[in-house]
Design a protein around this motif. Structure first.
Motif, PDB file in Angstrom:
ATOM      1  N   TYR A 459       0.833  -1.199   0.000  1.00 11.71           N
ATOM      2  CA  TYR A 459       0.000   0.000   0.000  1.00 11.71           C
ATOM      3  C   TYR A 459       0.870   1.253   0.000  1.00 11.71           C
ATOM      4  N   THR A 460       0.285   2.347  -0.452  1.00  9.54           N
ATOM      5  CA  THR A 460       0.932   3.654  -0.385  1.00  9.54           C
ATOM      6  C   THR A 460       0.176   4.531   0.602  1.00  9.54           C
ATOM      7  N   MET A 461       0.902   5.507   1.182  1.00  5.64           N
ATOM      8  CA  MET A 461       0.284   6.339   2.214  1.00  5.64           C
ATOM      9  C   MET A 461       0.914   7.725   2.249  1.00  5.64           C
ATOM     10  N   LEU A 462       0.085   8.724   2.522  1.00  5.43           N
ATOM     11  CA  LEU A 462       0.525  10.059   2.896  1.00  5.43           C
ATOM     12  C   LEU A 462       0.040  10.320   4.314  1.00  5.43           C
ATOM     13  N   ALA A 463       0.873  10.972   5.111  1.00  3.80           N
ATOM     14  CA  ALA A 463       0.484  11.325   6.483  1.00  3.80           C
ATOM     15  C   ALA A 463       0.215  12.823   6.542  1.00  3.80           C
ATOM     16  N   HIS A 464      -0.969  13.193   7.017  1.00  3.81           N
ATOM     17  CA  HIS A 464      -1.403  14.588   7.062  1.00  3.81           C
ATOM     18  C   HIS A 464      -1.555  15.046   8.509  1.00  3.81           C
ATOM     19  N   HIS A 465      -1.478  16.369   8.725  1.00  2.37           N
ATOM     20  CA  HIS A 465      -1.791  16.859  10.068  1.00  2.37           C
ATOM     21  C   HIS A 465      -3.285  17.166  10.155  1.00  2.37           C
ATOM     22  N   GLY A 466      -3.722  17.752  11.266  1.00  5.29           N
ATOM     23  CA  GLY A 466      -5.147  17.816  11.568  1.00  5.29           C
ATOM     24  C   GLY A 466      -5.994  18.760  10.751  1.00  5.29           C
ATOM     25  N   ALA A 467      -5.403  19.451   9.773  1.00  4.92           N
ATOM     26  CA  ALA A 467      -6.181  20.352   8.914  1.00  4.92           C
ATOM     27  C   ALA A 467      -6.892  19.528   7.835  1.00  4.92           C
ATOM     28  N   VAL A 468      -7.876  18.750   8.241  1.00  6.13           N
ATOM     29  CA  VAL A 468      -8.504  17.752   7.380  1.00  6.13           C
ATOM     30  C   VAL A 468      -9.095  18.379   6.123  1.00  6.13           C
ATOM     31  N   GLU A 469      -9.840  19.463   6.299  1.00  4.74           N
ATOM     32  CA  GLU A 469     -10.514  20.090   5.160  1.00  4.74           C
ATOM     33  C   GLU A 469      -9.509  20.614   4.137  1.00  4.74           C
ATOM     34  N   LEU A 470      -8.385  21.152   4.594  1.00  4.56           N
ATOM     35  CA  LEU A 470      -7.387  21.682   3.668  1.00  4.56           C
ATOM     36  C   LEU A 470      -6.792  20.575   2.815  1.00  4.56           C
ATOM     37  N   TYR A 471      -6.383  19.473   3.434  1.00  4.78           N
ATOM     38  CA  TYR A 471      -5.806  18.363   2.664  1.00  4.78           C
ATOM     39  C   TYR A 471      -6.828  17.809   1.666  1.00  4.78           C
ATOM     40  N   HIS A 472      -8.082  17.754   2.097  1.00  9.44           N
ATOM     41  CA  HIS A 472      -9.117  17.217   1.211  1.00  9.44           C
ATOM     42  C   HIS A 472      -9.363  18.164   0.033  1.00  9.44           C
ATOM     43  N   ARG A 473      -9.367  19.471   0.314  1.00  8.71           N
ATOM     44  CA  ARG A 473      -9.606  20.442  -0.758  1.00  8.71           C
ATOM     45  C   ARG A 473      -8.470  20.428  -1.775  1.00  8.71           C
ATOM     46  N   VAL A 474      -7.241  20.335  -1.297  1.00 11.53           N
ATOM     47  CA  VAL A 474      -6.087  20.325  -2.209  1.00 11.53           C
ATOM     48  C   VAL A 474      -6.036  19.029  -3.020  1.00 11.53           C
ATOM     49  N   GLY A 475      -6.687  17.981  -2.540  1.00 11.09           N
ATOM     50  CA  GLY A 475      -6.735  16.723  -3.268  1.00 11.09           C
ATOM     51  C   GLY A 475      -5.770  15.666  -2.776  1.00 11.09           C
ATOM     52  N   LEU A 476      -5.010  15.960  -1.727  1.00 11.22           N
ATOM     53  CA  LEU A 476      -4.004  15.020  -1.259  1.00 11.22           C
ATOM     54  C   LEU A 476      -4.613  13.780  -0.606  1.00 11.22           C
ATOM     55  N   THR A 477      -5.840  13.863  -0.160  1.00  9.76           N
ATOM     56  CA  THR A 477      -6.461  12.703   0.479  1.00  9.76           C
ATOM     57  C   THR A 477      -6.918  11.662  -0.529  1.00  9.76           C
ATOM     58  N   ARG A 478      -6.869  11.987  -1.833  1.00  9.36           N
ATOM     59  CA  ARG A 478      -7.357  11.067  -2.872  1.00  9.36           C
ATOM     60  C   ARG A 478      -6.227  10.497  -3.716  1.00  9.36           C
ATOM     61  N   ILE A 479      -5.001  10.621  -3.267  1.00  7.88           N
ATOM     62  CA  ILE A 479      -3.866  10.148  -4.068  1.00  7.88           C
ATOM     63  C   ILE A 479      -3.414   8.764  -3.631  1.00  7.88           C
ATOM     64  N   ALA A 480      -3.059   8.618  -2.369  1.00 10.03           N
ATOM     65  CA  ALA A 480      -2.520   7.351  -1.876  1.00 10.03           C
ATOM     66  C   ALA A 480      -3.640   6.367  -1.559  1.00 10.03           C
TER      67      ALA A 480
END
Length: 894
Positions: A459-480
């Motif tokens: 599996y692949t993974m990105l680790a994000h900090h607690g700014a959930v909405e920002l990561y989702h808006r930028v699209g990073l939550t849909r890559i890994a």
């Protein structure tokens, strides 16, 4: 591991013995460890010819030049060039062989010179690399000189750019001279051994095993070569073998027939097979051999039910790990590093997040052999540079990481970004910031695509900090394939109860994407203790409350696949100040690997066998102030267990039997002056004693008549402006002195120092106090105090007043993780002049603390005094300009 024929090994032993390297250094894989080097700092030289012959010092590799300056009171540490040199012995015996210098790691830019000639370069501080050196060797000369230039400077084209850890410079991992035959397995660009295996289509009934790689052929006399792989069980009995030929570009691919009824690898039973892959000449003689260990396992992540291993739901719980150690920086001996994995295993953990960079092979091998699942990531932390060089270095690091760690069955996840939006650039230019965000998105896509191409079975993974909405808006939550979330409510903002709410929010927002909690933690300075702990007081007790809340919420949610505490141990972060400057104290172990009570909490929560531990970790010297006419001080004692109940006796007297709740029971213990022998027993649900433990606490009682404090220690120490107890390295206990409440002695007037404009419930200041290691004592103070009185018996005493001016701090950027305090913090300078009277005699006249000591610097004033019957010790603080202050007071019986 590499292997050659017996004749070749014997030849090597003889040759190295004659060369002076020494037979005892020849390793089984025909590598010779090069440990003894000369070193010097030289920030100007770019070539060995620029270096003087003087100023060199002998060092042992692994080595770092930043073991001391990262802990001093001067901000910053040496980030520039360091030079290493080594004289290789006579290598005449190896003419015609392939010689390589292999580095397990050096931070972070490396240039190699052999006999004055530039050999090559490497970029990246956390992956292995090799240089072929035989073309540069003078085989007729008795000595060949090697120079290595290492540079840990800031380079905007090389990740990591910034991070909450120290970028130690040096050759901080092992270096080897490798002697290889001309025909051998090879991966010259990416530092691996050149042989890889895949376990696919694994079930309890059968498993598919494939082997592939490349070879380097420099000796055509060997004729057509072949590849042979053998799979052996744990008793070294043959299970299967396969023979094949080289394909295009000297590559090979072999497939075993399905392995029937494979023994499956798991944390509970880390069974491994041995895979031997051999390069054969036309006559079947072995030219080269690589050995790997195979673990058959199958797994998947589900967004609703979490992680599944070998067909069953399986909660992943463990820690992240940094590689540094007290006094050593990153240059830690390998056996000492492997001890960390034993700590994790004994904690009951089953997962290691290898963060925030690849680590040594010995760590990965220990994960395989002990049964610890892992994720591994490259050091893209906080931010990126929008340059083609940064992109290429990132991609190369990712491929190095994957190839070098491919054959470890414990690895189930490849990761490539951590909190990459934590330090967003261009905050004042939002259109430009959106371009920057899309650059991050593009790089993340490239890294993820590369990873899936290189290894489609993990599996692949990105680790994000607690700014959930920002990561989702930028699209990073849909890559890994997986999202990791670094969550800290209850520490960096919010409350502990917010953690479960945040988990539910993430799952509701992205119900189709599996996720894990890749970081969570609270600072626990092992010297600091509090019986009414609050957020950001840095007490061990608050950290225990924090982890209890997180464990409960994590285990109650099956959709959370895993959770990994930050961090296994305390680690160096040079830019931090706080209670222990330059150290991130979120570890479950101290920097030198002593367990804290938080570690015992995890043992109680995770271990399967009966567990019991009295919570005295690094806290066996206690003390407290008795109320009037009371001869004991009642304080809580926490005991950790995974059993039903705990019995406690102290000095032979039964205290109570309590039911375990959230992995512990808390007892109210009446402490008197002196030694207390603690005996605890853990009882199962039937009332049977299944485990016992004995421990001790020495208690310093401050009684109303001030007789007891001096009986055993000869001194008593009080801190002001706080409710915490501090036990220093000299086992001096600093007892919090509060306003007079009932007793006829103590503190009168003033208030606790508080940082202005701070959202968290802070204690004192978070600035480094120069000239002391006792920052927790000097970071708090009473402001505007009027008087101190102690009813000391008649005698002679030494009085020490401890001062540090806490106002007037230079601008300090708030921690980017602290969501409640995103801006820089400044405290206005408070000019103050005051007098101090000691038993009515003027002691300190027109005392100007800033003039005497400056700001944020520890300062002591010492006096001796004779007290008489019914007089005691009285200190009066007289205001002249501003408010008088005092941080702590020590009283010694002479």
């Amino acid at each position: 591991m590499r292997y050659y024929t017996i004749f070749f090994v014997a030849f090597l032993i003889l040759a190295f013995s004659k060369s002076g390297i020494g037979q005892q250094q020849l390793q089984a894989d025909n590598r010779i460890t090069l440990a003894n080097w000369l070193f010097k700092k030289d920030s100007l030289a770019t070539d060995p010819q620029d270096l003087s012959t003087t100023g060199w010092s002998a060092v042992t590799v692994p080595h770092s030049w930043n073991t001391q300056d990262v802990m001093d009171d001067v901000p910053g540490y040496y980030r520039n060039k360091g030079w290493y040199k080594l004289q290789l012995p006579n290598l005449t015996a190896y003419k015609g062989k392939n010689l390589r210098l292999h580095f397990d790691g050096a931070n972070q830019e490396v240039q190699l010179f052999v006999n004055g000639k530039a050999v090559g370069t490497h970029v990246g501080g956390y992956t292995a690399f090799s240089f072929i050196i035989d073309p540069y060797i003078d085989f007729s000369n008795s000595a060949n000189e090697v120079f290595v230039l290492v540079n840990n400077r800031f380079n905007p084209d090389i990740p990591p750019l910034t991070a909450d850890f120290t970028f130690f410079g040096g050759i901080y991992r092992n270096v080897y001279l490798e002697v290889l035959p001309k025909n051998h397995f090879s991966d010259p660009l990416f530092g691996s051994k050149g042989v890889f295996y895949q376990t696919t289509e694994v079930t309890a009934e059968k498993a598919q095993l494939r082997v592939f790689g490349r070879v380097q052929l420099q000796d055509k006399k060997a004729g057509a070569v072949r590849i042979k792989s053998r799979l052996l069980d744990s008793n070294q009995k043959l299970v299967a073998e396969v023979l094949g030929k080289l394909g295009a570009q000297d590559s090979f691919k072999l497939s075993f027939k399905p392995i029937t009824n494979p023994k499956l690898w798991s944390p509970e039973n880390p069974y491994r097979y041995t895979l031997e892959t051999m390069l054969l000449d036309k006559n079947g003689a072995i030219l080269d051999k690589v050995i790997a260990h195979v673990g058959f396992r199958y797994f998947h992540f589900d967004p609703k039910t979490g992680f599944h291993l070998n067909g069953k739901p399986y909660k992943l719980i463990g820690v992240s790990r940094h590689q540094d150690f007290k006094g050593l920086g990153n240059a830690v001996p390998y056996d000492l590093q492997v001890q960390d994995l034993h700590f994790l295993k004994d904690m009951g953990g089953n997962f290691l997040r290898v963060a925030h960079y690849p680590q040594i092979p010995a760590i990965m091998e220990a994960c395989d052999s002990l049964g610890i699942l892992t994720s591994v990531e490259i050091p893209l932390v906080n931010e990126i540079t929008e340059s083609s060089a940064f992109t290429q270095h990132s991609l190369h690091m990712q491929e190095e990481m994957i190839r070098q760690n491919y054959n470890y069955c414990s690895v189930i996840i490849w990761a490539h970004m951590n909190e990459i939006l934590l330090r967003p650039k261009f905050n004042a230019d939002k259109p430009r910031q959106e371009v920057y965000f899309q650059s991050i998105y593009k790089l993340a896509k490239q890294l993820d695509s590369l990873t899936r191409r290189l290894d489609p079975y993990r599996y692949t993974m990105l680790a994000h900090h607690g700014a959930v909405e920002l990561y989702h808006r930028v699209g990073l939550t849909r890559i890994a394939m997986l999202n990791g979330w670094n969550l800290y409510p209850g520490w960096y903002g919010g409350t502990i109860a917010d953690f479960g709410k945040q988990l539910d929010h993430i799952h509701a927002m992205m119900p189709d994407i599996p996720f894990m909690v890749t970081e969570y933690g609270a600072d626990a300075d092992p010297r600091i203790h509090a019986f009414d702990p609050i957020r950001f007081d840095k007490s061990v007790e608050y950290a225990v409350l924090y982890h209890k809340g997180y464990l409960k919420d994590f285990f109650n949610r099956p959709f959370v696949a895993g959770a990994f505490a930050w961090n296994l141990s305390d680690f160096n972060s040079e830019t931090r100040a706080e209670s222990m400057p330059h150290i991130n104290n979120k570890g479950l172990l101290t920097w030198d690997r002593y367990p804290k009570n938080t570690y015992y909490l995890y043992q109680a929560a995770l271990k399967k066998e009966p567990f019991l531990q009295i919570g005295t970790a690094l806290w066996r010297h206690r003390g407290g102030i008795a109320a009037d006419n009371i001869t004991a001080v009642v304080q809580p004692l926490e005991i950790y267990s995974n059993q039903h109940q705990i019995e406690l006796t102290v000095n032979g007297k039964a205290i109570a039997t309590k039911t375990v709740q959230q992995h512990s029971a808390i007892f109210d213990v009446p402490f008197t002056s002196g030694l207390h022998i603690l005996k605890a027993a853990a009882l199962d649900v039937q009332g049977n004693v299944v485990r016992t433990q004995t421990d001790s606490i020495h208690f310093q009682l401050v009684d109303p008549n001030f007789v007891e404090p001096f009986k055993n220690t000869g001194a008593v120490h009080f801190s002001l402006g706080e409710n915490r107890y501090v036990l220093d390295a000299d086992k001096r206990l600093w007892i919090p002195l509060r306003q007079q409440q009932g007793q006829l002695w103590g503190l009168t007037g003033g208030k606790d120092f508080k940082l202005a404009n701070r959202g968290e419930a802070n204690v004192g200041t978070d600035r480094n106090i120069a000239g002391t290691d006792l920052d927790p004592v000097y970071q708090t103070q009473q402001v505007g105090l009027e008087e101190l009185f102690f009813p000391l018996p008649e005698g002679r005493y030494k009085v020490v007043l401890h001062f540090a001016e806490l106002s007037g701090a230079k601008e300090k950027e708030a921690l980017p993780y602290d969501l409640e305090n995103p801006n820089a913090v400044v405290t206005q300078l408070q000019n103050r002049v005051f007098n101090v009277y000691l038993n009515h005699s003027l002691w300190l006249n027109d005392f100007d603390l800033i003039k005497v000591a400056g700001t944020q610097k520890a300062h002591e004033e010492v006096a001796e005094v004779q007290t008489y019957k019914n007089q005691g010790l009285r200190l009066k603080f007289e205001k002249i300009i501003g408010d008088p202050v005092l941080n702590a007071i020590s009283i010694y019986k002479l």
